[in-house]
Design a protein around this motif. Sequence first.
Motif, PDB file in Angstrom:
ATOM      1  N   MET A 115      73.027  10.308 -77.008  1.00  0.00           N
ATOM      2  CA  MET A 115      71.930   9.549 -76.444  1.00  0.00           C
ATOM      3  C   MET A 115      71.933   9.726 -74.917  1.00  0.00           C
ATOM      4  N   GLU A 116      70.778   9.926 -74.376  1.00  0.00           N
ATOM      5  CA  GLU A 116      70.651  10.150 -72.943  1.00  0.00           C
ATOM      6  C   GLU A 116      70.790   8.848 -72.166  1.00  0.00           C
ATOM      7  N   LYS A 117      71.461   8.937 -71.023  1.00  0.00           N
ATOM      8  CA  LYS A 117      71.625   7.753 -70.184  1.00  0.00           C
ATOM      9  C   LYS A 117      70.340   7.468 -69.424  1.00  0.00           C
ATOM     10  N   LYS A 118      69.991   6.213 -69.321  1.00  0.00           N
ATOM     11  CA  LYS A 118      68.784   5.809 -68.605  1.00  0.00           C
ATOM     12  C   LYS A 118      68.985   5.977 -67.102  1.00  0.00           C
ATOM     13  N   LYS A 119      67.978   6.516 -66.419  1.00  0.00           N
ATOM     14  CA  LYS A 119      68.071   6.688 -64.972  1.00  0.00           C
ATOM     15  C   LYS A 119      67.985   5.337 -64.280  1.00  0.00           C
ATOM     16  N   ASN A 120      68.782   5.189 -63.251  1.00  0.00           N
ATOM     17  CA  ASN A 120      68.773   3.959 -62.480  1.00  0.00           C
ATOM     18  C   ASN A 120      67.944   4.188 -61.221  1.00  0.00           C
ATOM     19  N   SER A 121      66.698   3.731 -61.237  1.00  0.00           N
ATOM     20  CA  SER A 121      65.809   3.937 -60.097  1.00  0.00           C
ATOM     21  C   SER A 121      65.597   2.637 -59.328  1.00  0.00           C
ATOM     22  N   LEU A 122      66.605   1.789 -59.353  1.00  0.00           N
ATOM     23  CA  LEU A 122      66.520   0.498 -58.680  1.00  0.00           C
ATOM     24  C   LEU A 122      66.481   0.650 -57.164  1.00  0.00           C
ATOM     25  N   ILE A 123      67.060   1.723 -56.650  1.00  0.00           N
ATOM     26  CA  ILE A 123      67.128   1.933 -55.213  1.00  0.00           C
ATOM     27  C   ILE A 123      65.732   2.141 -54.606  1.00  0.00           C
ATOM     28  N   SER A 124      64.756   2.550 -55.392  1.00  0.00           N
ATOM     29  CA  SER A 124      63.413   2.782 -54.861  1.00  0.00           C
ATOM     30  C   SER A 124      62.681   1.480 -54.505  1.00  0.00           C
TER      31      SER A 124
ATOM     32  N   PHE B 298      59.435  -2.177 -50.495  1.00  0.00           N
ATOM     33  CA  PHE B 298      59.286  -3.387 -49.685  1.00  0.00           C
ATOM     34  C   PHE B 298      59.116  -3.050 -48.209  1.00  0.00           C
ATOM     35  N   LEU B 299      59.776  -1.993 -47.748  1.00  0.00           N
ATOM     36  CA  LEU B 299      59.623  -1.557 -46.369  1.00  0.00           C
ATOM     37  C   LEU B 299      58.178  -1.163 -46.093  1.00  0.00           C
ATOM     38  N   LEU B 300      57.578  -0.397 -46.999  1.00  0.00           N
ATOM     39  CA  LEU B 300      56.187   0.022 -46.823  1.00  0.00           C
ATOM     40  C   LEU B 300      55.221  -1.151 -46.952  1.00  0.00           C
ATOM     41  N   MET B 301      55.519  -2.085 -47.848  1.00  0.00           N
ATOM     42  CA  MET B 301      54.663  -3.270 -47.954  1.00  0.00           C
ATOM     43  C   MET B 301      54.716  -4.081 -46.673  1.00  0.00           C
ATOM     44  N   GLY B 302      55.907  -4.213 -46.081  1.00  0.00           N
ATOM     45  CA  GLY B 302      56.038  -4.917 -44.810  1.00  0.00           C
ATOM     46  C   GLY B 302      55.277  -4.217 -43.706  1.00  0.00           C
ATOM     47  N   ALA B 303      55.311  -2.885 -43.699  1.00  0.00           N
ATOM     48  CA  ALA B 303      54.572  -2.122 -42.687  1.00  0.00           C
ATOM     49  C   ALA B 303      53.068  -2.307 -42.860  1.00  0.00           C
TER      50      ALA B 303
ATOM     51  N   VAL C 258      64.081  -8.049 -47.072  1.00  0.00           N
ATOM     52  CA  VAL C 258      63.726  -8.579 -48.395  1.00  0.00           C
ATOM     53  C   VAL C 258      64.007  -7.543 -49.471  1.00  0.00           C
ATOM     54  N   GLY C 259      63.710  -6.277 -49.196  1.00  0.00           N
ATOM     55  CA  GLY C 259      63.990  -5.209 -50.158  1.00  0.00           C
ATOM     56  C   GLY C 259      65.462  -5.100 -50.477  1.00  0.00           C
ATOM     57  N   ILE C 260      66.310  -5.210 -49.463  1.00  0.00           N
ATOM     58  CA  ILE C 260      67.757  -5.145 -49.675  1.00  0.00           C
ATOM     59  C   ILE C 260      68.239  -6.338 -50.488  1.00  0.00           C
ATOM     60  N   ILE C 261      67.718  -7.524 -50.187  1.00  0.00           N
ATOM     61  CA  ILE C 261      68.107  -8.727 -50.939  1.00  0.00           C
ATOM     62  C   ILE C 261      67.693  -8.611 -52.400  1.00  0.00           C
TER      63      ILE C 261
ATOM     64  N   LEU D  94      68.852  -7.809 -58.187  1.00  0.00           N
ATOM     65  CA  LEU D  94      68.587  -7.138 -59.457  1.00  0.00           C
ATOM     66  C   LEU D  94      69.794  -6.347 -59.943  1.00  0.00           C
ATOM     67  N   LYS D  95      70.556  -5.778 -59.024  1.00  0.00           N
ATOM     68  CA  LYS D  95      71.773  -5.054 -59.406  1.00  0.00           C
ATOM     69  C   LYS D  95      72.774  -6.011 -60.051  1.00  0.00           C
ATOM     70  N   HIS D  96      72.935  -7.177 -59.463  1.00  0.00           N
ATOM     71  CA  HIS D  96      73.843  -8.188 -60.010  1.00  0.00           C
ATOM     72  C   HIS D  96      73.347  -8.687 -61.374  1.00  0.00           C
TER      73      HIS D  96
END
Length: 59
Positions: free
Chosen positions: A1-10, A15-20, A39-42, A47-49
């Motif tokens: 079974m293939e592992k799911k990609k973790n795209s949480l970092i995106s 959030f940076l672009l939304m703030g801009a 806010v993006g980092i928080i 979500l990681k936790h």
Amino acid sequence: MEKKKNSLISIIPAFLLMGAAVGIQTTNILRDTVIGLIVGIIVYFFLKHRNKIINNKKS
């Protein structure tokens, strides 16, 4: 079974672009971009936790 990609970092650049975008409208570009970054980092760490907790319950 293939592992799911973790795209949480995106979430951080999103959030940076939304703030801009909000900063352009309110003429406080730098301040709102920094707020979006923070806010993006928080949200990323929250979500990681949360995913760790969910994955531990499944095992």
